[in-house]
Design a protein around this motif. Structure first.
Motif, PDB file in Angstrom:
ATOM      1  N   VAL A   1     -61.751 120.386  33.119  1.00  0.00           N
ATOM      2  CA  VAL A   1     -61.043 121.470  33.808  1.00  0.00           C
ATOM      3  C   VAL A   1     -60.650 122.555  32.816  1.00  0.00           C
ATOM      4  O   VAL A   1     -60.822 123.753  33.085  1.00  0.00           O
ATOM      5  CB  VAL A   1     -59.803 120.914  34.541  1.00  0.00           C
ATOM      6  N   ARG A   2     -60.143 122.162  31.666  1.00  0.00           N
ATOM      7  CA  ARG A   2     -59.786 123.148  30.632  1.00  0.00           C
ATOM      8  C   ARG A   2     -61.031 123.909  30.183  1.00  0.00           C
ATOM      9  O   ARG A   2     -60.998 125.121  29.979  1.00  0.00           O
ATOM     10  CB  ARG A   2     -59.143 122.433  29.451  1.00  0.00           C
TER      11      ARG A   2
ATOM     12  N   GLU B   1     -49.999 124.801  33.506  1.00  0.00           N
ATOM     13  CA  GLU B   1     -49.708 124.653  34.933  1.00  0.00           C
ATOM     14  C   GLU B   1     -50.967 124.840  35.776  1.00  0.00           C
ATOM     15  O   GLU B   1     -51.209 124.106  36.741  1.00  0.00           O
ATOM     16  CB  GLU B   1     -48.628 125.651  35.368  1.00  0.00           C
ATOM     17  N   ALA B   2     -51.781 125.851  35.396  1.00  0.00           N
ATOM     18  CA  ALA B   2     -53.013 126.099  36.149  1.00  0.00           C
ATOM     19  C   ALA B   2     -53.975 124.927  36.001  1.00  0.00           C
ATOM     20  O   ALA B   2     -54.633 124.519  36.975  1.00  0.00           O
ATOM     21  CB  ALA B   2     -53.670 127.387  35.661  1.00  0.00           C
TER      22      ALA B   2
ATOM     23  N   THR C   1     -52.654 122.030  38.097  1.00  0.00           N
ATOM     24  CA  THR C   1     -52.865 122.290  39.525  1.00  0.00           C
ATOM     25  C   THR C   1     -54.316 122.039  39.920  1.00  0.00           C
ATOM     26  O   THR C   1     -54.602 121.440  40.957  1.00  0.00           O
ATOM     27  CB  THR C   1     -52.481 123.741  39.866  1.00  0.00           C
ATOM     28  N   ARG C   2     -55.233 122.488  39.055  1.00  0.00           N
ATOM     29  CA  ARG C   2     -56.650 122.301  39.368  1.00  0.00           C
ATOM     30  C   ARG C   2     -57.034 120.831  39.278  1.00  0.00           C
ATOM     31  O   ARG C   2     -57.828 120.339  40.086  1.00  0.00           O
ATOM     32  CB  ARG C   2     -57.494 123.109  38.377  1.00  0.00           C
ATOM     33  N   GLU C   3     -56.488 120.101  38.300  1.00  0.00           N
ATOM     34  CA  GLU C   3     -56.781 118.671  38.195  1.00  0.00           C
ATOM     35  C   GLU C   3     -56.261 117.927  39.409  1.00  0.00           C
ATOM     36  O   GLU C   3     -56.909 117.008  39.918  1.00  0.00           O
ATOM     37  CB  GLU C   3     -56.151 118.098  36.917  1.00  0.00           C
ATOM     38  N   HIS C   4     -55.093 118.333  39.907  1.00  0.00           N
ATOM     39  CA  HIS C   4     -54.542 117.688  41.108  1.00  0.00           C
ATOM     40  C   HIS C   4     -55.416 117.980  42.327  1.00  0.00           C
ATOM     41  O   HIS C   4     -55.669 117.091  43.155  1.00  0.00           O
ATOM     42  CB  HIS C   4     -53.118 118.175  41.353  1.00  0.00           C
TER      43      HIS C   4
END
Length: 329
Positions: free
Chosen positions: A52-53, A63-64, A67-70
């Motif tokens: 994701v990173r 935080e972004a 949020t994307r991992e969730h």
């Protein structure tokens, strides 16, 4: 009821050769698909770094990223993610692309037809050219005749079969698209745009299959039924077409099916040379963008296609040669 009677009834309830063959092949297919699903799931978790990173870039805030991992379910435990992944597969859900945030299944559905078109067209071309070419070479060099022609055929086909699809694609583009201007350089636009990608995929397999067909044809020519056909003073055309060709088709069908899996793999490089909007171009872009869910989905589709092709070839060969279902193959 006597023991002998019970044993006879149990023996009578056993599946026939064709049913047993299908059960064996289906079981192997199921195990192979399960291994493929597990390997494709593990791929995204064992790749170095945070996918994701990597997809969002180093400027993305924690935080972004969280949020994307969730949203992708990557913050769950591995067993939970695996269950969710497998459950999604049964519903046609391959996850969500990190970069485009579109369902992976939709992206694959858009690109898969373009890949299948050139792969199937190349397969048909290979079968239509390689089998007659190999058989003609066998007839021409039968019984050790025309040794120079045999060496020329073996040397030429050997050299051509060793050329990678990528180099063939670049060479065809340079000559027929850039220099002569006969065909489009890239993109999927009209019938002319199919010619060079299909040729790039099929030239090396044609040479490989023609070599094998020639060897098989020479073996068939020495069979007893061929000697009988020649003893009947049948025309050579009938001897080769009615007696030799049908016996070559079984082995050619098996090899052709395996070649189709190779042709699908070859589309990855060829599509990127011709900017062909298929899965090959998609997976390369996804790797560059570190969009691992999309890479995972494309790998899964390629692998499943190869397994299903092998399964279909086994069934087709069994139909053409029913004895193969009895030999426990």
């Amino acid at each position: 009821m006597s023991t002998s009677t019970l044993t006879a009834r149990i023996a009578g309830a056993r599946p026939g050769p064709w049913t047993a063959f299908l059960l064996r092949r289906t079981g192997r297919l199921g195990v192979s698909l399960a291994a493929l699903v597990t390997a494709s799931f593990a791929m995204i978790h064992f790749v170095p770094g945070d996918p994701v990173r990597g997809a969002l870039g180093i400027a993305a805030t924690p935080e972004a990223v969280a949020t994307r991992e969730h949203a992708l379910g990557l913050d769950r435990s591995l067993p939970s993610q695996y269950r969710h992944f497998v459950t999604g597969l049964f519903h046609g859900d391959l996850g969500e692309s990190i970069t485009t945030r579109m369902p992976v299944s939709d992206l694959i559905g858009e690109r898969l037809p373009a890949t299948m078109e050139i792969a199937l067209a190349a397969f048909v071309l290979v079968m239509l050219v390689a089998i007659p070419l190999g058989m003609a070479a066998a007839v021409y060099t039968r019984n050790g005749r025309r040794r120079r022609g045999e060496l020329a055929f073996i040397g030429t086909t050997g050299a051509i079969s060793a050329i990678p699809e990528f180099l063939l694609a670049v060479g065809l583009t340079s000559v027929f698209a850039v220099s002569l201007g006969w065909f489009p350089v890239a993109l999927r636009d009209g019938p002319d745009s199919y010619v060079l990608p299909v040729l790039a995929l099929s030239i090396a397999p044609i040479a490989s299959l023609a070599r094998i067909v020639r060897v098989e044809a020479l073996r068939v020519f020495e069979a007893d039924y061929m000697r009988t056909a020649r003893a009947k003073r049948l025309p050579a055309r009938l001897v080769y077409l009615r007696h030799a060709l049908p016996n070559l088709l079984t082995s050619s069908l098996t090899l052709g099916g395996l070649l189709l899996g190779g042709l699908l793999a070859g589309t990855v490089l060829v599509e990127n040379v011709f900017a062909w909007p298929g899965l090959g171009m998609t997976i390369v872009q996804a790797i560059i963008q570190k969009d691992y869910p999309l890479v995972q989905g494309v790998v899964l589709v390629y692998g499943a296609a190869a397994l299903l092709i092998n399964f279909a070839v086994d069934c087709a060969v069994a139909l053409a040669d029913p004895k193969s279902t009895i030999r426990g193959s």
